[in-house]
Design a protein around this motif. Sequence first.
Motif, PDB file in Angstrom:
ATOM      1  N   ALA A 206      74.009  97.027  13.073  1.00  0.00           N
ATOM      2  CA  ALA A 206      72.649  96.258  13.387  1.00  0.00           C
ATOM      3  C   ALA A 206      72.900  94.699  13.165  1.00  0.00           C
ATOM      4  CB  ALA A 206      71.509  96.854  12.543  1.00  0.00           C
ATOM      5  N   PRO A 207      72.015  94.020  14.133  1.00  0.00           N
ATOM      6  CA  PRO A 207      72.168  92.516  13.879  1.00  0.00           C
ATOM      7  C   PRO A 207      71.469  92.007  12.552  1.00  0.00           C
ATOM      8  CG  PRO A 207      70.384  92.949  15.446  1.00  0.00           C
ATOM      9  CD  PRO A 207      71.112  94.168  15.167  1.00  0.00           C
TER      10      PRO A 207
ATOM     11  N   ALA B  77      72.112  85.258  20.983  1.00  0.00           N
ATOM     12  CA  ALA B  77      73.065  86.460  20.582  1.00  0.00           C
ATOM     13  C   ALA B  77      72.406  87.521  19.422  1.00  0.00           C
ATOM     14  CB  ALA B  77      74.341  85.696  20.045  1.00  0.00           C
ATOM     15  N   VAL B  78      71.799  87.052  18.702  1.00  0.00           N
ATOM     16  CA  VAL B  78      71.221  87.869  17.771  1.00  0.00           C
ATOM     17  C   VAL B  78      69.980  88.657  18.282  1.00  0.00           C
ATOM     18  CG1 VAL B  78      69.275  86.291  16.641  1.00  0.00           C
ATOM     19  CG2 VAL B  78      70.440  88.124  15.076  1.00  0.00           C
TER      20      VAL B  78
ATOM     21  N   THR C 295      68.059  93.054   6.633  1.00  0.00           N
ATOM     22  CA  THR C 295      69.292  92.417   5.755  1.00  0.00           C
ATOM     23  C   THR C 295      69.406  91.018   6.313  1.00  0.00           C
ATOM     24  OG1 THR C 295      70.138  94.556   5.408  1.00  0.00           O
ATOM     25  CG2 THR C 295      71.829  92.704   5.261  1.00  0.00           C
ATOM     26  N   HIS C 296      69.625  90.095   5.633  1.00  0.00           N
ATOM     27  CA  HIS C 296      69.851  88.925   6.240  1.00  0.00           C
ATOM     28  C   HIS C 296      71.104  88.085   5.535  1.00  0.00           C
ATOM     29  CE1 HIS C 296      65.966  88.522   8.304  1.00  0.00           C
ATOM     30  NE2 HIS C 296      65.567  89.249   7.213  1.00  0.00           N
ATOM     31  N   LEU C 297      71.591  87.185   6.252  1.00  0.00           N
ATOM     32  CA  LEU C 297      72.689  86.375   5.618  1.00  0.00           C
ATOM     33  C   LEU C 297      72.101  85.609   4.465  1.00  0.00           C
ATOM     34  CD1 LEU C 297      74.880  85.158   8.416  1.00  0.00           C
ATOM     35  CD2 LEU C 297      75.470  87.020   6.846  1.00  0.00           C
ATOM     36  N   ASP C 298      72.879  85.066   3.180  1.00  0.00           N
ATOM     37  CA  ASP C 298      72.204  84.368   2.390  1.00  0.00           C
ATOM     38  C   ASP C 298      72.625  82.971   2.938  1.00  0.00           C
ATOM     39  OD1 ASP C 298      74.812  83.936   1.488  1.00  0.00           O
ATOM     40  OD2 ASP C 298      74.440  84.997  -0.513  1.00  0.00           O
ATOM     41  N   ILE C 299      72.197  81.966   2.370  1.00  0.00           N
ATOM     42  CA  ILE C 299      72.522  80.449   2.920  1.00  0.00           C
ATOM     43  C   ILE C 299      74.260  80.032   2.379  1.00  0.00           C
ATOM     44  CG2 ILE C 299      71.765  79.247   0.638  1.00  0.00           C
ATOM     45  CD1 ILE C 299      71.287  77.993   4.130  1.00  0.00           C
ATOM     46  N   ASP C 300      74.635  80.541   1.441  1.00  0.00           N
ATOM     47  CA  ASP C 300      76.168  80.488   1.279  1.00  0.00           C
ATOM     48  C   ASP C 300      76.810  80.856   2.419  1.00  0.00           C
ATOM     49  OD1 ASP C 300      75.438  79.057  -0.974  1.00  0.00           O
ATOM     50  OD2 ASP C 300      75.657  80.537  -2.287  1.00  0.00           O
ATOM     51  N   ALA C 301      76.567  82.157   2.777  1.00  0.00           N
ATOM     52  CA  ALA C 301      77.413  82.873   3.827  1.00  0.00           C
ATOM     53  C   ALA C 301      77.199  82.242   5.163  1.00  0.00           C
ATOM     54  CB  ALA C 301      77.072  84.409   4.000  1.00  0.00           C
ATOM     55  N   ALA C 302      75.954  81.803   5.604  1.00  0.00           N
ATOM     56  CA  ALA C 302      75.702  81.128   6.858  1.00  0.00           C
ATOM     57  C   ALA C 302      76.485  79.887   6.835  1.00  0.00           C
ATOM     58  CB  ALA C 302      73.981  81.007   6.756  1.00  0.00           C
ATOM     59  N   THR C 303      76.484  79.217   5.641  1.00  0.00           N
ATOM     60  CA  THR C 303      77.157  77.658   5.603  1.00  0.00           C
ATOM     61  C   THR C 303      78.673  77.845   5.934  1.00  0.00           C
ATOM     62  OG1 THR C 303      75.443  77.040   4.163  1.00  0.00           O
ATOM     63  CG2 THR C 303      77.449  75.638   4.191  1.00  0.00           C
ATOM     64  N   ARG C 304      79.121  79.290   5.382  1.00  0.00           N
ATOM     65  CA  ARG C 304      80.521  79.600   5.421  1.00  0.00           C
ATOM     66  C   ARG C 304      80.938  79.770   6.726  1.00  0.00           C
ATOM     67  NH1 ARG C 304      80.786  83.522   1.822  1.00  0.00           N
ATOM     68  NH2 ARG C 304      80.770  84.933   3.250  1.00  0.00           N
ATOM     69  N   ALA C 305      80.107  80.411   7.534  1.00  0.00           N
ATOM     70  CA  ALA C 305      80.527  80.942   9.033  1.00  0.00           C
ATOM     71  C   ALA C 305      80.256  79.714   9.739  1.00  0.00           C
ATOM     72  CB  ALA C 305      79.275  81.912   9.417  1.00  0.00           C
TER      73      ALA C 305
ATOM     74  N   VAL D 180      71.611  81.400  12.872  1.00  0.00           N
ATOM     75  CA  VAL D 180      70.341  81.851  12.793  1.00  0.00           C
ATOM     76  C   VAL D 180      70.199  83.252  12.205  1.00  0.00           C
ATOM     77  CG1 VAL D 180      69.590  80.805  14.890  1.00  0.00           C
ATOM     78  CG2 VAL D 180      70.050  82.999  14.761  1.00  0.00           C
ATOM     79  N   ASP D 181      69.026  83.591  11.274  1.00  0.00           N
ATOM     80  CA  ASP D 181      68.869  84.957  10.788  1.00  0.00           C
ATOM     81  C   ASP D 181      68.507  85.798  11.880  1.00  0.00           C
ATOM     82  OD1 ASP D 181      66.153  84.746  10.932  1.00  0.00           O
ATOM     83  OD2 ASP D 181      65.720  84.198   8.985  1.00  0.00           O
ATOM     84  N   ARG D 182      68.348  86.817  11.361  1.00  0.00           N
ATOM     85  CA  ARG D 182      68.142  88.168  12.128  1.00  0.00           C
ATOM     86  C   ARG D 182      66.760  87.986  12.989  1.00  0.00           C
ATOM     87  NH1 ARG D 182      67.347  90.602  15.690  1.00  0.00           N
ATOM     88  NH2 ARG D 182      66.803  93.004  15.947  1.00  0.00           N
ATOM     89  N   ASN D 183      65.696  86.974  12.385  1.00  0.00           N
ATOM     90  CA  ASN D 183      64.560  86.761  12.981  1.00  0.00           C
ATOM     91  C   ASN D 183      64.565  85.751  13.944  1.00  0.00           C
ATOM     92  OD1 ASN D 183      63.169  88.942  11.658  1.00  0.00           O
ATOM     93  ND2 ASN D 183      62.917  87.672  10.006  1.00  0.00           N
ATOM     94  N   GLY D 184      65.879  85.076  14.188  1.00  0.00           N
ATOM     95  CA  GLY D 184      65.967  83.882  14.892  1.00  0.00           C
ATOM     96  C   GLY D 184      65.621  82.426  14.395  1.00  0.00           C
ATOM     97  N   ASN D 185      65.476  82.448  13.233  1.00  0.00           N
ATOM     98  CA  ASN D 185      65.208  81.356  12.233  1.00  0.00           C
ATOM     99  C   ASN D 185      66.326  80.513  11.951  1.00  0.00           C
ATOM    100  OD1 ASN D 185      62.089  81.715  12.120  1.00  0.00           O
ATOM    101  ND2 ASN D 185      62.699  83.277  10.711  1.00  0.00           N
ATOM    102  N   THR D 186      66.424  79.281  12.149  1.00  0.00           N
ATOM    103  CA  THR D 186      67.690  78.639  11.858  1.00  0.00           C
ATOM    104  C   THR D 186      67.810  78.579  10.405  1.00  0.00           C
ATOM    105  OG1 THR D 186      67.260  77.199  13.789  1.00  0.00           O
ATOM    106  CG2 THR D 186      68.958  76.531  12.330  1.00  0.00           C
ATOM    107  N   LEU D 187      69.200  78.667   9.861  1.00  0.00           N
ATOM    108  CA  LEU D 187      69.703  78.894   8.723  1.00  0.00           C
ATOM    109  C   LEU D 187      70.441  77.540   8.362  1.00  0.00           C
ATOM    110  CD1 LEU D 187      70.664  82.347   7.964  1.00  0.00           C
ATOM    111  CD2 LEU D 187      68.766  81.470   7.225  1.00  0.00           C
ATOM    112  N   VAL D 188      71.567  77.391   9.354  1.00  0.00           N
ATOM    113  CA  VAL D 188      72.435  76.161   9.120  1.00  0.00           C
ATOM    114  C   VAL D 188      72.758  75.534  10.388  1.00  0.00           C
ATOM    115  CG1 VAL D 188      74.596  75.429   8.530  1.00  0.00           C
ATOM    116  CG2 VAL D 188      73.433  77.234   7.201  1.00  0.00           C
ATOM    117  N   THR D 189      72.723  74.156  10.446  1.00  0.00           N
ATOM    118  CA  THR D 189      73.049  73.527  11.814  1.00  0.00           C
ATOM    119  C   THR D 189      74.086  72.506  11.400  1.00  0.00           C
ATOM    120  OG1 THR D 189      71.000  73.967  12.917  1.00  0.00           O
ATOM    121  CG2 THR D 189      72.565  72.472  13.976  1.00  0.00           C
TER     122      THR D 189
END
Length: 196
Positions: free
Chosen positions: A167-168, A127-128, A67-77, A97-106
């Motif tokens: 689960a993270p 953290a993840v 399970t991963h956050l979508d880009i809208d949720a990551a941006t909102r956070a 970052v997503d579950r794999n540590g890849n940056t979604l939004v900065t």
Amino acid sequence: MKHINLNAFSDVSKRTRVIAGSAAAILAAGTIGAVSASAAAPAAPAAGTVPASVRADAAPRDLVSTTHLDIDAATRAARAALDAAEREGQRVSVAVVDRNGNTLVTLRGDGAGPQSYESAEQKAFTAVSWNAPTSELVERLKSAPNLKDIPGTLFLAGGAPVAVKGAPVAGIGVAGAPSGDLDEKFARAGVTALSR
């Protein structure tokens, strides 16, 4: 193929004629070789098809879903964390970052220091990776100091995990405030924005 009449160059030295003739022969051989190579090449498969020798269907028992956050949720956070910092007059950078540590939004807030951008990403990654706030992980360093040597990690307060059913699924990192406690407070505001 065009032939070169070397006799037409009577005033040219014999050595020059030999070099010119050799160059023409090499050029002709290269052309014939290229034509032969392209004629021998196998036909490419039709668009959209995969040769049977490289296609494999994995059995469902061999697959894992995450399970991963979508880009809208990551941006909102990220926006919620940055807004929380700005309300307190702090200039920070925020990374999700997503579950794999890849940056979604900065997001780099106005006036945030140049070091804060990378630090925010590293705190989110940390953290993840451990599914724990980075302030708690700082305490773990006392018993396992080599943790800090893991590439991409930063064991300073300011990172918070996002978990679903324990689960993270993401990490939020904030850097740039005068204390890690403030950074982490803003990161938690990002996590809270996802639960609304």
